[in-house]
Design an enzyme around this catalytic site. Structure first.
Site, mmCIF file in Angstrom:
data_model
loop_
_atom_site.group_PDB
_atom_site.id
_atom_site.type_symbol
_atom_site.label_atom_id
_atom_site.label_comp_id
_atom_site.label_asym_id
_atom_site.label_seq_id
_atom_site.Cartn_x
_atom_site.Cartn_y
_atom_site.Cartn_z
ATOM 1 N N ASP A 158 44.485 45.159 41.349
ATOM 2 C CA ASP A 158 43.753 45.406 40.059
ATOM 3 C C ASP A 158 42.886 46.322 40.332
ATOM 4 O O ASP A 158 41.679 46.049 41.149
ATOM 5 C CB ASP A 158 43.297 44.285 39.334
ATOM 6 C CG ASP A 158 44.223 43.344 38.670
ATOM 7 O OD1 ASP A 158 44.864 43.967 37.727
ATOM 8 O OD2 ASP A 158 44.365 42.077 38.772
ATOM 9 N N ASP B 38 49.916 40.034 31.880
ATOM 10 C CA ASP B 38 49.084 40.018 32.892
ATOM 11 C C ASP B 38 47.550 39.282 32.058
ATOM 12 O O ASP B 38 47.022 39.959 31.242
ATOM 13 C CB ASP B 38 48.438 41.399 33.275
ATOM 14 C CG ASP B 38 47.582 41.534 34.331
ATOM 15 O OD1 ASP B 38 47.147 40.364 34.661
ATOM 16 O OD2 ASP B 38 47.119 42.632 34.627
HETATM 17 C C1 DX5 Z 1 42.634 41.348 34.692
HETATM 18 C C2 DX5 Z 1 43.757 41.692 35.507
HETATM 19 C C3 DX5 Z 1 44.559 40.254 36.162
HETATM 20 C C4 DX5 Z 1 43.858 39.223 36.392
HETATM 21 C C5 DX5 Z 1 44.733 37.973 36.026
HETATM 22 O O1 DX5 Z 1 41.912 42.589 34.388
HETATM 23 O O2 DX5 Z 1 44.389 42.555 35.215
HETATM 24 O O3 DX5 Z 1 45.753 41.142 36.848
HETATM 25 O O4 DX5 Z 1 43.864 39.327 37.944
HETATM 26 O O5 DX5 Z 1 44.251 36.865 36.476
HETATM 27 P P1 DX5 Z 1 44.642 35.633 36.081
HETATM 28 O O6 DX5 Z 1 45.691 35.156 36.462
HETATM 29 O O7 DX5 Z 1 43.634 34.524 36.592
HETATM 30 O O8 DX5 Z 1 44.108 35.521 34.383
HETATM 31 ZN ZN ZN Z 2 46.160 43.345 36.386
#
Ligand code: DX5
Ligand code: ZN
Length: 213
Positions: free
Chosen positions: A33, A173
């Site tokens: 990210d 995501d």
């Molecule tokens: C949020 C990111 C995600 C995040 C997901 O902006 O794009 O990729 O890391 O994290 P979890 O799985 O903890 O919701």
């Molecule tokens: Zn992401």
């Protein structure tokens, strides 16, 4: 089901070790990210970190660019040798041009949609993309709750894919756990990004059970 763990939840000073652990645990890809402090408030990494990660793993590296005007920095991200770059239509007026540039330069092209952005926005680029990434919670942070309104969006994108005979992957995501992953699969998702779910328990167990869905 393919699982792409997000390293947002990794130990940043031991990133190489965490990536190695993800590899051993059977991850299908690594989700990185990129946050620029403008398109989203937090700041994470940039091209040098991706190059460093490229140096320690052969896993597919997918880069989720949460940056303003990604066309300004596309060249630098393409040069990292990441496998897939995903950009947001909410961040650029050059969506098609940017996707075409990725394809021309041999990197997979993905389009990512914020939770509140309607699927219709994909209308003029679907035939170009390898992946549609649907944010299933608000952008910028890990560990949030999955938002059920995403399920209709997943189904809508899957319908568009069928209608136009396309073969891009649908990736989700945010807030993925066993329960929400099942719902995403039923709605038509092919790839799950998972951050906290994978890092907060036995990694192999978490990844394997998501893959087995
Ligand atoms: C949020 C990111 C995600 C995040 C997901 O902006 O794009 O990729 O890391 O994290 P979890 O799985 O903890 O919701
Ligand atoms: Zn992401």
């Amino acid at each position: 089901m393919l699982v792409s763990p997000s390293i947002l939840n990794a130990d940043y000073v031991r990133l190489a070790e965490d990536i190695q652990r993800l590899e051993v645990a059977g991850a299908d890809a690594i989700h990185i990210d990129i946050m620029d402090g403008i398109f989203v408030n937090p700041i994470t990494w940039g091209p040098p970190t991706i190059e460093a990660i490229r140096g320690v793993t052969d896993l597919c590296l997918e880069v989720h660019l949460m940056v303003d005007k990604p066309e300004r920095v596309l060249d630098a991200y393409i040069k990292t040798n990441a496998d897939l770059l995903m950009i947001h239509p909410e961040s650029t007026v050059y969506l098609r041009k940017s996707l075409l540039e990725m394809k021309a330069r041999g990197v997979k092209a993905g389009v990512a949609l914020k939770l509140e952005t309607p699927v219709q926005v994909l209308g003029n680029c679907l035939e170009l993309v390898d992946v549609v990434l649907l944010l299933t919670c608000d952008e910028g942070f890990g560990g949030q709750t999955f938002q059920a309104l995403s399920l209709d969006k997943i189904a809508e994108v899957a319908q568009l894919r069928d209608r136009y005979g396309l073969d891009f992957q649908i990736e989700v995501d945010g807030g993925v756990n066993m329960e929400t992953a099942k719902q995403c699969k039923a709605a038509g998702a092919d790839v799950l990004v998972a951050g906290s779910y994978v890092f907060k328990q036995d990694m192999k167990q978490a990844i394997t059970s998501l893959q087995a869905l």
